[in-house]
Design a protein around this motif. Structure first.
Motif, PDB file in Angstrom:
ATOM      1  N   SER A   1       0.849  -1.189   0.000  1.00  0.00           N
ATOM      2  CA  SER A   1       0.000   0.000   0.000  1.00  0.00           C
ATOM      3  C   SER A   1       0.882   1.235   0.000  1.00  0.00           C
ATOM      4  O   SER A   1       2.077   1.164   0.313  1.00  0.00           O
TER       5      SER A   1
ATOM      6  N   ALA B   1       2.485   4.727   1.120  1.00  0.00           N
ATOM      7  CA  ALA B   1       2.879   5.281   2.418  1.00  0.00           C
ATOM      8  C   ALA B   1       2.400   6.716   2.590  1.00  0.00           C
ATOM      9  O   ALA B   1       2.099   7.152   3.696  1.00  0.00           O
ATOM     10  N   ARG B   2       2.331   7.445   1.518  1.00  0.00           N
ATOM     11  CA  ARG B   2       1.869   8.831   1.523  1.00  0.00           C
ATOM     12  C   ARG B   2       1.076   9.074   0.247  1.00  0.00           C
ATOM     13  O   ARG B   2       1.403   8.508  -0.794  1.00  0.00           O
TER      14      ARG B   2
ATOM     15  N   ARG C   1      -1.214   9.797   3.719  1.00  0.00           N
ATOM     16  CA  ARG C   1      -1.943   8.962   4.660  1.00  0.00           C
ATOM     17  C   ARG C   1      -3.383   9.452   4.741  1.00  0.00           C
ATOM     18  O   ARG C   1      -3.701  10.380   5.497  1.00  0.00           O
ATOM     19  N   SER C   2      -4.216   8.817   3.959  1.00  0.00           N
ATOM     20  CA  SER C   2      -5.578   9.320   3.768  1.00  0.00           C
ATOM     21  C   SER C   2      -6.343   9.415   5.083  1.00  0.00           C
ATOM     22  O   SER C   2      -6.948  10.452   5.399  1.00  0.00           O
ATOM     23  N   THR C   3      -6.314   8.347   5.871  1.00  0.00           N
ATOM     24  CA  THR C   3      -7.076   8.345   7.126  1.00  0.00           C
ATOM     25  C   THR C   3      -6.593   9.423   8.077  1.00  0.00           C
ATOM     26  O   THR C   3      -7.385  10.156   8.685  1.00  0.00           O
ATOM     27  N   LEU C   4      -5.263   9.543   8.196  1.00  0.00           N
ATOM     28  CA  LEU C   4      -4.706  10.547   9.102  1.00  0.00           C
ATOM     29  C   LEU C   4      -5.032  11.957   8.619  1.00  0.00           C
ATOM     30  O   LEU C   4      -5.387  12.837   9.422  1.00  0.00           O
TER      31      LEU C   4
END
Length: 587
Positions: free
Chosen positions: A309, A311-312, A314-317
């Motif tokens: 997946s 690393a950047r 970071r959709s959720t964050l």
């Protein structure tokens, strides 16, 4: 509250004094009210931040990170404490070597990253510009190509070399920002991570960086061994000459021995020279072997694997952070708006500022058939209020007004602060509810600016209040019976002076004192205060006045101006009504 002198046979009504006090502490009810009032601000701000975050997440180029691990075998000796210190220093040095320009530059050359647009983009992004600005570096594109275009053929080749070197340096700087080297805990394992726009490229960069680091380590050790070998070669030559001289001196003395002690000394010196020469020669042989067959201090223990997946970003964050920031900014904006909002939204705003005994909230009515439909409902013959569509909050207001006339008959005026406040509707509602309760009620339309009651209830009436002021006997025909207990006196045709001003002159044929002999409750609809001076003129002639404001539209400053002005002319302010309140606020 002080009582005022009332003319035209009307006596004042004594009202309980309003409670006064300091600022009350913030309660849960206040906070819930704030959220109910300003939730749209908070929701809109949070939604805006979420839209920005979502746009960034959807448009940002994904970045994948791959990791390669190496184990380092430090060549140290000494006590345990000395070895631990030496190992830490050795590994820290190796971390810096892994980030050196030689290792990174070798990776750029090996993978051809100096031709990759991701690494040599001429137009840095806004994030890169901000980073370069914070680091004190220039983010402007190089102008070497423009200078090369203006150079002559003789200078074109050096300029091209300079441009190639700058492109290579730019790729190296970009890769340095996209890679990382760290020690895992306190072990001797280091991890090299690399970021790229595709998973395979991230794996290739991480593995190539590890190989380039190992090659750099081997080259450094080979170079050190070469320098050591060169020094040993010179030292062996010196030892060889010294050994030859010592052997020659021993041979000369042995052929003609004169002193046994001198002979032993020469023999010992020769043996020492030979031993030193042999040891040095062995070290030279080992050094040459290390040059020919170098061994690295680091070994790859785990090659990079394809990341599953990104690393950047970071959709959720990012979404969670945007939601938190949006909520915070929304609350701040809502607090600023709430603190600076002078519009009336709560009863205590008027009660505290004006010292009123009661303030009533009325919800917006959903009935759209006008006043005629209300009187039709009231005149169906039902003696109960259940059949009448009452505006939410009106029953409580009516009960309060009924309490005011429990000992005497009253004349109450209803005046709005601004046009459109709903004073006519409230006067109509109060009159209907009063008649339903069994009281003989008279509703008077004295709103000369906008006679909505007359137009709705009696649009074809030939006589009205204007005519009764000239001839009191016309009250019997001008007052229209709507129900057995309710009559309505329309406005009539206003020529010059409004009826309210004529009533204040006490030179008319109409007397409130005479009307009170026939009616238990009289409600007078008055023009809005800001649109006409009628309220100032007629208010002192009434038993009391109800001030009508509009929820979320009328300001507290305008309302206090109306209250203070009416009090200055001798009017008795019974209370205030906040009309058009949302049901969620009224409840």
């Amino acid at each position: 509250m002080t009582s005022s002198t009332i003319f035209s046979g009307v006596s004042p009504i004594s009202l309980p004094a309003a409670a006064t006090g300091g600022n009350s502490p913030l309660t849960l009810r206040d906070m819930l009210f704030f959220i109910r009032m300003r939730w749209l601000w908070i929701a809109a701000t949070t939604f805006a931040f979420l839209v920005l975050a979502g746009s960034y997440v959807l448009t940002a180029e994904p970045t994948f990170v791959a990791n390669t691990q190496l184990v380092i075998v430090p060549q140290v000796s000494g006590s345990e404490a000395q070895r631990a210190f030496a190992e830490d220093a050795f590994i820290e040095g190796q971390l810096e070597i892994a980030k050196s320009s030689d290792v990174v530059g070798g990776t750029v050359t090996a993978l051809g990253l100096d031709t990759d647009p991701d690494f040599v983009d001429q137009t840095p992004s806004l994030q890169d510009r901000a980073k370069n600005w914070l680091m004190g570096a220039s983010s402007e594109p190089d102008t070497a190509s423009q200078e090369a275009a203006g150079a002559g053929p003789r200078d074109r080749q050096p300029q091209q070399q300079i441009e190639d070197g700058r492109i290579h340096d730019r790729a190296v700087a970009t890769l340095l920002n996209m890679m990382g080297v760290r020690r895992i805990g306190s072990s001797t394992i280091i991890e090299i991570s690399a970021a790229a726009s595709t998973p395979q490229q991230a794996v290739d960069i991480a593995d190539t960086l590890a190989r380039q680091y190992i090659q750099k380590n081997i080259a450094m050790k080979a170079n050190a061994s070469r320098q050591y070998s060169e020094w040993l070669t010179r030292f062996v030559s010196e030892q060889q000459r010294g050994l030859a001289e010592a052997a020659s001196a021993l041979a000369s003395f042995t052929s003609n021995p004169r002193d046994q002690f001198k002979l032993a000394e020469l023999q010992s010196a020769t043996d020492a020279r030979r031993t030193l020469y042999e040891n040095t020669l062995n070290q030279l042989t080992e050094a040459k072997q290390r040059i020919t067959y170098p061994v690295s201090d680091a070994t790859i223990v785990s090659r990079a694997t394809l990341p599953l997946s990104k690393a950047r970003p970071r959709s959720t964050l990012i979404i969670a952070f945007a939601a938190a920031v949006g909520l915070g900014v929304g609350f701040a904006l809502a607090l600023i708006r709430h603190a600076g909002d002078r519009r009336i939204v709560r009863p205590n705003q008027i009660a505290d500022a004006g010292g009123l005994p009661f303030v009533t909230l009325l919800a917006t009515s959903r009935t759209s058939n006008g006043h005629s439909a209300r009187f039709l409902a009231a005149g169906t013959g039902s003696s109960t209020a259940a059949a009448y569509p009452v505006i939410p909050g009106m029953a409580e207001l009516s009960a309060t007004v009924v309490g005011l006339r429990r000992k005497r008959r009253v004349v109450i005026g209803i005046v709005a602060v601004n046009p459109g406040g709903g004073a006519s509707t409230i006067a109509c509602e109060l009159a209907v509810l009063s008649s339903i309760s069994g009281a003989q009620t008279l509703l008077i339309d004295a709103a000369a600016q906008k006679s909505s009651l007359s137009k709705s209830i009696a649009p074809h009436s030939s006589t009205g209040l204007v005519d009764v002021l000239d001839n009191g006997e016309l009250i019997r025909t001008a007052a229209l019976p709507l129900t057995p207990t309710l009559k309505f006196l329309p406005l009539g045709k206003v020529v010059a002076v409004s009826p309210a001003i004529r009533l204040s002159s006490r030179r008319t044929q109409l007397s409130f004192a005479e009307l009170k002999k026939e009616f238990d409750a009289i409600f007078v609809d008055i023009s809005a205060f800001s649109a006409s001076p009628d309220a100032n003129a007629i208010a002192p002639e009434l038993d009391g006045v109800l001030v009508v404001t509009s929820h979320g539209h009328t300001s507290i400053d305008d309302t206090m101006h109306v209250i203070e002005t009416l009090r200055n002319v001798g009017a008795e302010i019974l209370g205030a009504i906040i009309n058009h309140a949302p049901k969620r606020i009224e409840s």
